[in-house]
Design an enzyme around this catalytic site. Structure first.
Site, PDB file in Angstrom:
ATOM      1  N   ASP A 152       1.122  -1.091  -0.278  1.00 39.11           N
ATOM      2  CA  ASP A 152       0.100   0.535  -0.282  1.00 39.11           C
ATOM      3  C   ASP A 152       0.849   0.676   0.173  1.00 39.11           C
ATOM      4  O   ASP A 152       2.236   1.318   0.332  1.00 39.11           O
ATOM      5  CB  ASP A 152      -1.105  -0.369   1.621  1.00 39.11           C
ATOM      6  CG  ASP A 152      -0.123  -0.112   2.609  1.00 39.11           C
ATOM      7  OD1 ASP A 152       0.461   0.250   3.003  1.00 39.11           O
ATOM      8  OD2 ASP A 152      -0.613  -1.592   3.444  1.00 39.11           O
TER       9      ASP A 152
ATOM     10  N   GLU B 202      22.634 -21.873 -18.462  1.00 41.42           N
ATOM     11  CA  GLU B 202      21.177 -21.532 -17.395  1.00 41.42           C
ATOM     12  C   GLU B 202      22.613 -19.954 -16.989  1.00 41.42           C
ATOM     13  O   GLU B 202      21.635 -19.090 -17.396  1.00 41.42           O
ATOM     14  CB  GLU B 202      20.747 -22.055 -16.603  1.00 41.42           C
ATOM     15  CG  GLU B 202      19.810 -23.431 -17.470  1.00 41.42           C
ATOM     16  CD  GLU B 202      18.969 -23.746 -16.714  1.00 41.42           C
ATOM     17  OE1 GLU B 202      17.702 -24.077 -16.521  1.00 41.42           O
ATOM     18  OE2 GLU B 202      20.154 -24.553 -15.820  1.00 41.42           O
TER      19      GLU B 202
END
Ligand code: DGJ
Length: 731
Positions: free
Chosen positions: A537, A617
């Site tokens: 928030d 990777e």
């Protein structure tokens, strides 16, 4: 001038103007502060739209005598009161010394000043003095000495209006507030509206729901002591034809991290009222003579050109006028967090091993998550004992941090300050600091209890304990976690009659601790967290410029969570990491590149042991980090566009466009591959029709108009959850 006043005898009209919106209020002959308009800029006083119907069972103001058309129950108002004949949702409700519960607020006076007001002890938008104006309207109850000051901040260039209220007891006897909302927005002008809110659960936050308004009250709220995973303190009202790129919508975001309530009422006349603020069920506040209560702030914005503009308004406002501190605008470090790599099972050696590989691949910072302190080998014990566990971290924190620094990386650390485990030295010494109702067994959440943040001794203890750790080594980052909902509200710091103040006082205690620590350690990056995004928030963003968005690191689910988050919150605020597959929350396998593009739509990092990746990777990871660094500013400071809706479409595609529209990065993932696949076309937005753009890595040049009206063909995919990443630069 953003604020203008027009008065004619006792009728006063307030014009609050931003670059693209107008908010209008009017005091009438009875002193009632009417809401007139929030919408497109006009040069008209919009009171001509007000109707005065004679509605049965909607009683009349005494002073209106035989005028049956003047009813508080039908008037659009700026701060509606309980108890005097408005039967819709009140914004404020107060009990007087005689037990009566009524307020009837009328205009007294107003002031206008340069700059944006602040609210002591609470987070709020801020701005340079020449970028904002403040209007204060003072209202007074007709029968008591309760006064209310409505404060409006007007930030024209941001298309933002903020609102909070101060309630003053100017009388001699106590007044008890049972409701004190941050704002009340009445929309009388007869068009139909839909509302959008963001619901969810742990690991599945901010799912989007859009519905027509039904007669009566619809609500989105939290009683959990935190803004919560379940509902978010934001709301979007839109007209039915509103899309991303067209139509009318209004957004509201509460700058608060505690329990809240947003109610939307469609009344008997088809008028809409929105009331947003502290949840009244957990609120009962005594105002002694001379005392004032200040509500949290709400941010409001209007768009006549769809939800995209509204999101851009909120992104800019939150990023530039809510977030603060050194990291507000500078590039965030790419971090590696050990949580999903080790959970509680680590020692210094294991952490250093993870760090070494991360440093080799270009990661900037290692974050040591839960388990480094006290007796914390699982989640049943140790919270509250913020002392390094030297059995795990042989040589202490200083030595670990030095070694990580020597690898060229910075170091960050996890805290969960508001909590205490029963199996901890802190609980054994101070059981009275845990929130608990005398005579009742407390509710446990993840085995833990909460500390009473209304108690200044608790706040002081946490401040000292955290300062000690932050000073004992070269620490550049703090992850501030909070892993349970709050109940059992009772504090020994307040008398019986004032227990209803605890939930809000908890927030004041939390904010005071955050304020002290962020000021004491301005170079430390604070990241908010609450089991992922349970306290995502604007209140937390005032202290922490980024918040861990969700404990769900599955890239496919994340596209939906991040989509919902993006309606109000800027990309820089979204903590997002690449994790291992099969994913720990869903078991889903997604390609490494798709995990990376999803995490790049945020403040980027990794949450796995890179040593377990193959050499190919690892090479990919090295490139991803370089790519995020190259695009970091575009991603965090550019404009963000939701190009598809992952809730309903076959792909989640978004883009970042530089402010001058010279560059666009299109990223996302296609969910499933079909045989004989029809390629997906996505139309870009925010480019310049006149400019030419070259697709990086090719010689192909397209006009902005072609990319926006024709679109781009997404690559033909093979397998599921395939990545999309296309970078266009002005040719
Ligand atoms: C919840 C957080 O969201 C996770 O990232 C992790 O920090 C755990 N808590 C640790 O307990």
């Amino acid at each position: 001038m953003a604020i203008r006043i027009c008065s004619q005898k006792e009728i006063i009209t307030f014009w609050l103007e931003t670059d693209h919106s107008l908010y209008q209020m009017q005091v009438d002959g009875y002193g009632l502060l009417h809401h007139l308009w929030y919408g497109e800029k006009t040069d008209c006083e919009m009171q001509y739209l007000l109707d005065y119907p004679d509605v049965g069972f909607s009683g009349n103001l005494y002073e209106a005598e035989n005028q049956r058309t003047y009813s508080l129950d039908t008037r659009p108002q700026e701060y509606a009161c309980a108890g005097v004949g408005d039967y819709r949702i009140p914004a404020v409700s107060a009990v007087h010394a005689d037990g009566s519960n009524a307020l009837d607020l009328r205009y007294v006076n107003h002031t206008i000043r340069k700059g944006k007001y602040r609210i002591s002890g609470l987070p709020a938008m801020y701005a340079e003095d020449d970028a904002a104006e403040t209007l204060e309207i003072r209202l007074k109850d007709t029968a008591s000495d309760v006064e209310v000051t409505l404060k409006d901040g007007v930030l024209p260039a941001l298309d933002m209006i903020t609102r909070c209220a101060e309630i003053h007891n100017q009388g001699e006897t106590d007044v008890i507030l049972t409701r004190a909302a941050s704002f009340c927005l009445d929309i009388p002008y007869g068009s139909s509206w839909e509302w959008m809110h963001f619901h969810g659960r742990h690991t599945m936050e901010r799912q989007v729901e859009r519905m027509p308004l039904l007669h009566g009250i619809q609500e989105s709220s939290s009683r959990r002591g935190a803004s919560s995973h379940q509902q978010n303190p934001t709301l979007l009202l839109c007209q039915p034809d509103c899309t991303e790129t067209s139509g009318v919508c209004i957004g509201a975001a509460l700058v608060y991290s505690g329990s809240f309530q947003t109610q939307v009422e469609l009344d008997q006349l088809g008028q809409v009222r929105v009331v947003m603020g502290i949840h009244p069920d957990l609120f009962r506040w005594t105002l002694h003579a001379g005392e004032t209560f200040a509500t949290p702030e709400a941010m409001l914005s209007y768009s006549g050109t769809g939800m995209e503009t509204l999101s851009h308004n909120f992104h800019r406002a939150m990023r530039d006028h809510i977030c603060r501190g050194k990291y507000q605008h500078i590039e965030r470090p790419v971090l590696i967090n050990n949580w999903e790599a080790t959970y509680f099972d680590f020692n210094a050696e294991k952490i250093l091993h993870i760090a070494e590989e991360a440093a080799r691949l270009g990661v900037d910072m290692l974050v040591l998550d839960d388990g480094w302190f006290g007796k914390r080998n699982s989640d049943v014990s140790g919270l509250g004992d913020w002392v390094v566990n030297e059995k795990k971290l042989q040589g202490g924190l200083g030595s670990l941090v030095d070694k990580i620094r020597a690898m060229g990386m910075r170091f960050g650390i996890w805290f969960e300050p508001e909590m205490v485990s029963e199996d901890s030295d802190l609980y054994r010494t101070h059981p009275e600091w845990a929130i608990q109702i005398p005579g009742r067994q407390p509710n446990r959440g993840r085995y833990q209890l909460l500390l009473d943040m209304t108690n200044p001794d608790v706040v002081e203890y946490l401040y000292d304990a955290m300062c000690k750790i932050l000073r004992c080594a070269d620490i550049s980052y703090v992850k501030w976690d909070m892993n349970r909902s709050i109940c059992d509200w009772y504090t020994s710091t307040l008398p019986a009659a004032r227990q209803g103040e605890m939930a809000h006082r908890y927030m004041l205690g939390l904010y005071s601790l955050l304020e002290r620590l962020t000021s004491e350690f301005p170079d430390v990056l604070f990241e908010g967290c609450s089991g992922g995004g349970g306290r995502f928030d604007a209140g937390m963003l005032y202290y922490c410029p980024q918040i861990w968005c969700s404990d769900d690191t599955d890239a496919y689910e994340r596209t939906k969570i991040q989509y919902g988050t993006s309606f109000f919150y800027p990309i820089s605020a979204v903590g997002s990491h690449v994790s291992i597959v099969p994913n720990h929350q869903t078991g889903r396998v997604t390609p490494l590149e798709s995990r990376a593009v999803t995490a790049m739509a945020g403040s980027f990092g990794y949450e796995l042991d890179l040593n377990h990746l193959s050499e190919t990777e690892k090479e990919e990871v090295r490139k991803q980090i370089a790519q995020f660094k190259a695009f970091g500013s575009l991603i965090h400071n550019g404009k963000y566009y939701r190009l598809t809706n992952p809730m309903t479409d076959k792909a989640a595609i978004w883009s970042f466009v530089t402010q001058d529209a010279s560059e666009v990065l299109v990223q996302g993932m296609q969910f499933r591959t079909e045989p004989n696949m029809v390629r997906y076309v996505v139309r870009l937005r925010g480019l310049s029709s006149e400019k030419q753009y070259r697709l990086e890595g090719t010689e192909q040049v397209y006009s902005g108009a072609a990319l926006m009206y024709g679109g781009v063909l997404l690559p033909r995919s093979w397998g599921d959850y395939t990545p999309v990443s296309m970078h266009f630069v002005e040719a």
